[in-house]
Enzyme design. Sequence first.
Site, short mmCIF file in Angstrom:
data_model
loop_
_atom_site.label_atom_id
_atom_site.label_comp_id
_atom_site.label_asym_id
_atom_site.label_seq_id
_atom_site.Cartn_x
_atom_site.Cartn_y
_atom_site.Cartn_z
CE LYS A 124 -1.54 2.34 3.33
NZ LYS A 124 -2.12 2.89 4.58
CG ASP A 142 -7.33 3.17 2.41
OD1 ASP A 142 -8.20 2.78 1.59
OD2 ASP A 142 -7.37 4.28 2.96
#
Length: 231
Positions: A124, A142
């Site tokens: 991420k 996320d």
Amino acid sequence: MPRPMTRAKIAEFYARLSAEMPEPKTELNFHSPYTLLVAVALSAQATDVGVNKATGPLFKVADTPEAMVALGEVGLAGYIKTIGLWRNKAKNVIALSQMLIDEYNGEVPDDRNELQKLPGVGRKTADVVCNEVFGQPTIAVDTHIFRVSNRTGLAIGKTADQVADRLLTVTPEEYRRGAHHWLILHGRYLCKARTPECWRCVVADLCGYSPKKLAPGAAIPAKPVAKKKTA
């Protein structure tokens, strides 16, 4: 679980979000690839607002790997104690800063695989940096994007990586650069975890979530009464 969106609906979904927000960008404050990398590393399980409050003073004294290493874990901790998991984050930020100095000449690499070699940097974080500062069409997943993707039927998956891979497959090329921002902001401000605000959502009719949430105080539509059959 909603049905996967059709490609036609996906294209319309992104078209509407892009019309609402033509130039999306991260809400984290930064002024270089390195400061974004640190900000994103600090943002895990924390709000962007909370991270910005900490990094504002921090980046005034340490906005390069060399300055951060000189500050040290104890010095860094003094700036980020208001952020969750600050002890481990302080350790990782100092370690990744040292690794940037030792192996990358103090520069943040523009390759996701290289970024993921840094302490505390997962997919991420790497995807956010590649997208925001290097202009790559990556999509960082996320909790907000994971929720929006599964709830709407845009990209269904059991893990963040599955959703990320699916998003890259189904998102039209012209929207991949901004998809990360549109989805995260949509999830943060409209498609919220507890009560999605469907009544003011521009893509509600495309979304597979049901039943749609009504505006506070709105009357629940009456169910149609079945007509009795006549003899």
